[in-house]
Design a protein around this motif. Structure first.
Motif, PDB file in Angstrom:
ATOM      1  N   GLN A 158      18.941 -36.219   0.172  1.00 24.82           N
ATOM      2  CA  GLN A 158      18.408 -35.136  -0.664  1.00 24.82           C
ATOM      3  C   GLN A 158      17.585 -34.164   0.178  1.00 24.82           C
ATOM      4  OE1 GLN A 158      16.085 -36.498  -3.979  1.00 24.82           O
ATOM      5  NE2 GLN A 158      15.490 -34.453  -4.633  1.00 24.82           N
ATOM      6  N   ALA A 159      16.657 -34.700   0.969  1.00 25.84           N
ATOM      7  CA  ALA A 159      15.859 -33.852   1.864  1.00 25.84           C
ATOM      8  C   ALA A 159      16.645 -33.692   3.160  1.00 25.84           C
ATOM      9  CB  ALA A 159      14.505 -34.489   2.125  1.00 25.84           C
ATOM     10  N   ASP A 160      17.639 -32.789   3.139  1.00 30.80           N
ATOM     11  CA  ASP A 160      18.575 -32.698   4.264  1.00 30.80           C
ATOM     12  C   ASP A 160      18.183 -31.601   5.249  1.00 30.80           C
ATOM     13  OD1 ASP A 160      20.645 -34.022   5.376  1.00 30.80           O
ATOM     14  OD2 ASP A 160      22.235 -32.998   4.284  1.00 30.80           O
ATOM     15  N   ASP A 161      16.874 -31.320   5.332  1.00 28.51           N
ATOM     16  CA  ASP A 161      16.405 -30.282   6.240  1.00 28.51           C
ATOM     17  C   ASP A 161      15.852 -30.861   7.539  1.00 28.51           C
ATOM     18  OD1 ASP A 161      14.188 -31.502   5.220  1.00 28.51           O
ATOM     19  OD2 ASP A 161      13.285 -29.684   4.362  1.00 28.51           O
ATOM     20  N   GLY A 162      16.011 -32.174   7.695  1.00 28.70           N
ATOM     21  CA  GLY A 162      15.553 -32.821   8.918  1.00 28.70           C
ATOM     22  C   GLY A 162      14.047 -32.984   8.997  1.00 28.70           C
ATOM     23  N   ALA A 163      13.339 -32.799   7.879  1.00 28.24           N
ATOM     24  CA  ALA A 163      11.878 -32.887   7.893  1.00 28.24           C
ATOM     25  C   ALA A 163      11.428 -34.313   8.179  1.00 28.24           C
ATOM     26  CB  ALA A 163      11.318 -32.423   6.557  1.00 28.24           C
ATOM     27  N   ASN A 164      10.374 -34.457   8.954  1.00 30.13           N
ATOM     28  CA  ASN A 164       9.801 -35.763   9.246  1.00 30.13           C
ATOM     29  C   ASN A 164       9.106 -36.324   8.011  1.00 30.13           C
ATOM     30  OD1 ASN A 164      10.584 -35.707  11.973  1.00 30.13           O
ATOM     31  ND2 ASN A 164       8.740 -34.558  12.535  1.00 30.13           N
ATOM     32  N   ASP A 165       9.049 -37.647   7.937  1.00 27.34           N
ATOM     33  CA  ASP A 165       8.355 -38.284   6.833  1.00 27.34           C
ATOM     34  C   ASP A 165       6.890 -37.846   6.812  1.00 27.34           C
ATOM     35  OD1 ASP A 165       8.633 -40.260   4.666  1.00 27.34           O
ATOM     36  OD2 ASP A 165       7.091 -41.342   5.785  1.00 27.34           O
ATOM     37  N   GLY A 166       6.406 -37.480   5.639  1.00 28.26           N
ATOM     38  CA  GLY A 166       5.026 -36.997   5.493  1.00 28.26           C
ATOM     39  C   GLY A 166       4.921 -35.491   5.396  1.00 28.26           C
ATOM     40  N   THR A 167       6.010 -34.778   5.674  1.00 24.99           N
ATOM     41  CA  THR A 167       5.977 -33.307   5.640  1.00 24.99           C
ATOM     42  C   THR A 167       5.659 -32.787   4.246  1.00 24.99           C
ATOM     43  OG1 THR A 167       7.582 -33.167   7.451  1.00 24.99           O
ATOM     44  CG2 THR A 167       7.322 -31.209   6.065  1.00 24.99           C
ATOM     45  N   LEU A 168       6.328 -33.333   3.231  1.00 26.98           N
ATOM     46  CA  LEU A 168       6.111 -32.858   1.860  1.00 26.98           C
ATOM     47  C   LEU A 168       4.695 -33.178   1.391  1.00 26.98           C
ATOM     48  CD1 LEU A 168       7.349 -31.528  -0.649  1.00 26.98           C
ATOM     49  CD2 LEU A 168       8.067 -33.807  -1.402  1.00 26.98           C
ATOM     50  N   LYS A 169       4.212 -34.358   1.709  1.00 27.19           N
ATOM     51  CA  LYS A 169       2.841 -34.727   1.314  1.00 27.19           C
ATOM     52  C   LYS A 169       1.828 -33.756   1.914  1.00 27.19           C
ATOM     53  CE  LYS A 169       0.640 -38.228   3.186  1.00 27.19           C
ATOM     54  NZ  LYS A 169       0.168 -39.606   3.506  1.00 27.19           N
ATOM     55  N   ASN A 170       1.951 -33.478   3.193  1.00 30.44           N
ATOM     56  CA  ASN A 170       1.014 -32.570   3.853  1.00 30.44           C
ATOM     57  C   ASN A 170       1.106 -31.157   3.281  1.00 30.44           C
ATOM     58  OD1 ASN A 170       0.101 -34.624   5.519  1.00 30.44           O
ATOM     59  ND2 ASN A 170       1.577 -34.173   7.136  1.00 30.44           N
ATOM     60  N   LYS A 171       2.315 -30.744   2.933  1.00 30.55           N
ATOM     61  CA  LYS A 171       2.515 -29.421   2.326  1.00 30.55           C
ATOM     62  C   LYS A 171       1.783 -29.334   0.993  1.00 30.55           C
ATOM     63  CE  LYS A 171       6.282 -26.600   0.321  1.00 30.55           C
ATOM     64  NZ  LYS A 171       5.987 -26.840  -1.110  1.00 30.55           N
ATOM     65  N   TYR A 172       1.942 -30.350   0.157  1.00 27.84           N
ATOM     66  CA  TYR A 172       1.306 -30.323  -1.161  1.00 27.84           C
ATOM     67  C   TYR A 172      -0.218 -30.405  -1.047  1.00 27.84           C
ATOM     68  CZ  TYR A 172       5.597 -30.643  -3.964  1.00 27.84           C
ATOM     69  OH  TYR A 172       6.785 -30.378  -4.591  1.00 27.84           O
ATOM     70  N   ILE A 173      -0.720 -31.209  -0.127  1.00 31.95           N
ATOM     71  CA  ILE A 173      -2.171 -31.291   0.060  1.00 31.95           C
ATOM     72  C   ILE A 173      -2.725 -29.926   0.475  1.00 31.95           C
ATOM     73  CG2 ILE A 173      -3.982 -32.232   1.546  1.00 31.95           C
ATOM     74  CD1 ILE A 173      -2.433 -34.887   1.518  1.00 31.95           C
ATOM     75  N   SER A 174      -2.030 -29.260   1.380  1.00 32.72           N
ATOM     76  CA  SER A 174      -2.454 -27.936   1.822  1.00 32.72           C
ATOM     77  C   SER A 174      -2.451 -26.936   0.667  1.00 32.72           C
ATOM     78  CB  SER A 174      -1.536 -27.458   2.949  1.00 32.72           C
ATOM     79  OG  SER A 174      -1.879 -26.156   3.358  1.00 32.72           O
ATOM     80  N   GLU A 175      -1.414 -26.974  -0.147  1.00 35.83           N
ATOM     81  CA  GLU A 175      -1.322 -26.052  -1.288  1.00 35.83           C
ATOM     82  C   GLU A 175      -2.412 -26.330  -2.324  1.00 35.83           C
ATOM     83  OE1 GLU A 175       2.682 -26.448  -2.651  1.00 35.83           O
ATOM     84  OE2 GLU A 175       3.524 -25.264  -0.998  1.00 35.83           O
ATOM     85  N   LEU A 176      -2.723 -27.586  -2.542  1.00 41.91           N
ATOM     86  CA  LEU A 176      -3.796 -27.935  -3.487  1.00 41.91           C
ATOM     87  C   LEU A 176      -5.146 -27.445  -2.966  1.00 41.91           C
ATOM     88  CD1 LEU A 176      -2.565 -31.507  -4.414  1.00 41.91           C
ATOM     89  CD2 LEU A 176      -2.832 -29.621  -6.038  1.00 41.91           C
TER      90      LEU A 176
END
Length: 250
Positions: A158-176
């Motif tokens: 599903q996450a086929d952009d090659g992102a490293n594990d933890g990328t989405l979590k860090n993105k959401y924390i930054s946005e919050l």
């Protein structure tokens, strides 16, 4: 799977099944929390609760005693159709299910005491807008390394952009943080899952975007059969469920 493909997939599954996987026979070891239990125990009986990406409303309807008013929203007409069918069967008069985009939440500022979001995209600024001062936001999301052995077997995920594990979590924390939230805490688990039968795994793959376009490639079922041979154990067919949870206060 691009955004448009995901929306079409999600709408089709919503009409057929909602987000109900209760019939799938699966045992998990190492799950550290139940997300909607975490939501409900932080609600007061007088609270208004908004659930973003509610799907078929199955989980929201399991905590109707936690708050005075519970509102589930989802961008998918198919999901909301199923959610309202589930609501009618549940006969709960303090719940509403509405089709609405998480990027444009159409409620007054400061209307909700608690906002939750499970396995669905959200806008931190929109969540902040509709929360009261000192309101609470909770989200659980799927980590990039979820079902990692399936992704490796099929060569796509599903996450086929090659992102490293933890990328989405860090993105959401930054946005919050940018949206003005404070006291932001995050938690992770990587549980082992055992699916009892071939059919249970097929149901999962056909009703989630874990392997985009599963079944459309004529080789998919051969790959799946080899995956099962490689991961069959006495407890079932082994894979993993990797999740993170973020809790933040406005």
């Amino acid at each position: 799977m691009n955004e448009l493909e995901y929306k079409h997939f999600y709408d089709r599954v919503g009409k057929l099944n909602g987000w109900d996987f209760s019939k799938v026979k699966c045992v998990a070891e190492g799950v550290l929390w139940d997300f909607y239990h975490e939501v409900s125990r932080r609600c007061r009986k007088s609270d208004f609760l908004l659930d973003i990406g509610t799907g078929g409303g199955e989980q929201l309807l399991s905590i109707t005693e936690a708050a005075l008013l519970l509102v589930g929203i989802d961008q998918s007409a198919g999901m909301i159709e199923t959610a309202n069918d589930n609501l009618a069967k549940a006969r709960k008069d303090n719940v509403r299910m509405l089709q609405m985009d998480a990027e444009r939440i159409d409620f007054p500022r400061g209307f909700f005491n608690v906002v939750s979001c499970r396995h669905s995209p959200f806008s931190a600024s929109e969540a902040a807008k509709v929360l009261t001062e000192d309101g609470l936001f909770l989200t659980q999301q799927v980590s990039e390394d979820d079902k990692i052995n399936l992704a490796q077997a099929f060569g796509r995920r599903q996450a086929d952009d090659g992102a490293n594990d933890g990328t989405l979590k860090n993105k959401y924390i930054s946005e919050l943080q940018e949206a003005g939230f404070r006291d932001i805490q995050s938690y992770d688990y990587d549980a082992v899952e055992y699916y009892e039968t071939y059919e249970d795994l097929i149901f999962l793959l056909k009703h989630t975007p874990i392997i985009p376009g599963f079944g459309q490639d004529e080789n998919d079922f051969a790959v799946l059969e080899q995956f099962i041979r490689d991961n069959q154990t006495s407890k079932g067919i082994r894979t993993n469920a990797k999740r993170f949870m973020i809790i933040a206060r406005k």
